[in-house]
Design a protein around this motif. Sequence first.
Motif: not given
Lengths: 656, 157
Positions: A182-202
């Motif tokens: 997927v060109p022109a995309s970016h995935l930012v990992q905001v944080s993680s805890d015991r349950y899951q990863h929190y991410v932002m997709l641009i």
Amino acid sequence: MAVVEMHKLTLVGLNAEKGRLLERLMAMGVVQVNDLDLASSDVLTKWSHLVTKEDSASVVEELDIEIEQAKQALDRLARYNGDKKPMFFPKRTVSEDEFSGMAQERPQYRHMVTEILRLGREQQELQNQKNKILKLISTLEPWQQLDVRLDFKGTRYAKVTLGVLPLIANMPRINEEMAEHVPASHLVQVSSDRYQHYVMLICHNQYLAEAEALLRKHGFAPVSFGELTGTAAGNILRANQEVAALDKAYQEKEAQIAAYSANKTKLELYYDYLGGQREKSLILTNLAASESVFLIDGWVPKVLSDDVERKLTQEFTCIVETREPTDGEEFPVLLENNSLGASVEGITAMYGLPNCREFDPNVVMAPFFIGFFGLMLGDGGYGLIMALGALFAMKRLSLDDNQKKYAKLILYCGISTMFWGLMFGSWFGLAYFAERPLWLNPVKDTNTLLTWSLLFGVVHMFVGIAMRGVNHIRRGKYIDVLWDVVAWYVLFTGFILILLPWVPALNLADPSVYTDVGKKMLLIGAVVLILTQGRASKGIIGKLLSGIGSLYDLIGFLSDVLSYSRLLALGLATSVIGSIVNEIAALGGLNSIIKILVFCVIFIIGHSINFGINALGSFVHSIRLQYIEFFGKFYQGGGKPFQPLKYKTRYVNLKD
Amino acid sequence: MEFFSEQLVGTVLAVIGAAFAFIIPGIGSSKAVGAAGQSAAGVLSEDPTKFVSVMVLEALPSTQAIYGFVIAFLIVGKIVVGEALDFGSGLILFLAGLPMGIVGYVSALWQGRVSISGINMVAKQGGGMIQGVILALMVEMFAILALIVSFQIIGKA
């Protein structure tokens, strides 16, 4: 020391004074009001069409609600006690004026109760709001580092999506795949805890579908924050401020409620007052009333009847009449005994109260009950613990009348156990004392103690038969004492004399002297009993048959006497188990501190168990000897308890 | 094969008696307390405030095992290490185990049944504990008598 004599009380008063008069009666607490059956009342047969019974169900219902609310308010205030709740709290004593003064103050306290309950509800509401906000904060926290507004959806060409990935998702690999497919995309990992990863997709609008499809393969789920605007951090800050405000409001309400705790004693009085009012309303349904007067039909103790009559006629416009109960009339039973007799009242009451015209057996029973208990427990050490425990309870705890009676019973039983412990040389089963008994060592002289146990039994039962005679005399049937008491004495004594040669540890030189007398007594007794015991039956043959049948009691007597062997059996059980506990405890020797500690632990645990088992056993079997062997000889029972109209209070005592 | 030598027969008999006096009432008490415990837990799941009442009732049938233990202990106490018991004493000690063993077993089982009924009674009406205990302890009497009989027989060895 007897069943208290009662007078029948009939009162006719004005309806206008009904409430006040009932309150006065409740304060006196000595008059039982009978439930008047309009259809069959002998007083009202002619006039029953004129009177009705009041229906106070709705009043009682309202009072029930008010009482329940008062209770909730008091429970709410209970946490401001300062210290922990004592097990037995003493009741406060209040004067009658203070108590009845509550009638005027009632609306005020009712208002106070509703206020307290309202504040409590509002607190609950605040708590709910706070919980909601705390939940929001916990969902926002993973996004705290993200300095993008939560409602930011993207620019003209780029799209921003917030979401979560499961913990097992391999982040570097996802990033690689994204870069590749997927060109022109970016995935930012905001944080993680015991349950899951929190991410932002641009992502560029054009490739959005592909990016989402790829991520979904890895378990991506988008997250939405609804109406929230601004950054997560900003929202958390605001939410924390709200929580602080709610906490403050909560504390304010708490302080307001706490301020009411100064009125706690008054509220308790209010609670008991309501209970009294409820009792009064319930009684109203038992009274017959016409348009302007009402009728109370009840019982009052004879000694108090003049006093009650005078007080009531002085204070109220009413007619009071008291009289002796007629011969066939059953009156309610109130027992009055000295301290010793009163201590076993509870035991007798469990069997059933004595009939109202019967001799109250408590005083006679008490020494036997207490003595047998002590003989069966038989270890002075346990008796000492019981006596000390009972003394402590009586001094330190504020007990009600019933609890006091039981505490006294335990004290007497403890003293009796100590006495027998001295006689048998049994103190915690220690061998030192066992070799120095005042009377005998039950483990060594078992036969002697068995003989004595049976002898105690014979005495116990002979007293029981004597009680039968006492009841006959009370009913004026003097001649029956001869048939029902003396004849049985003769028969049983003869029987015992015949059996003497078989009694262990007696070693009579010439038993035939006793057996000869015994045979004669047995014969005389049997003849008298055959002739008299059937006197209630009809016809000469019927009389004779039931007379002969009554001789079967001889077998009953034998089994009753043997039943007293439990005195020995239970006493032996205590001392044998006690000495074995000591033996086990001392098995390892006593030559080091650890061994002495082990000894102490086993000693304490073992003796506690032994005490528990045998105290319970002695209690039950002492009761059994009274119920079956003793009461069986004379007791009729079937009395109804005297239940005077009075304030049943929880927090205050009414001073008369 | 020295173990089976004639001199040891008395000792072996006594040990069998002791084992019998404990094992049999022990089994009875275990069964009875176990069954009563199940009933008690059932009652508690409905109303945890009745814990004390049902616990007392549950514990009642455990006494038979204690009595059995006492008799076993007394019998074993008669055996002196290094000294063989003669056949007569051994037989008496063996027989001494029987009353406690047999009566204790039956008494425990039936007391357990009464206890269970008592627990059910407590479940239905709050104040039934005293009555339940009294009823159950009536069965206890026979175990106590067995204890005394066994105890007396041991005294004759």
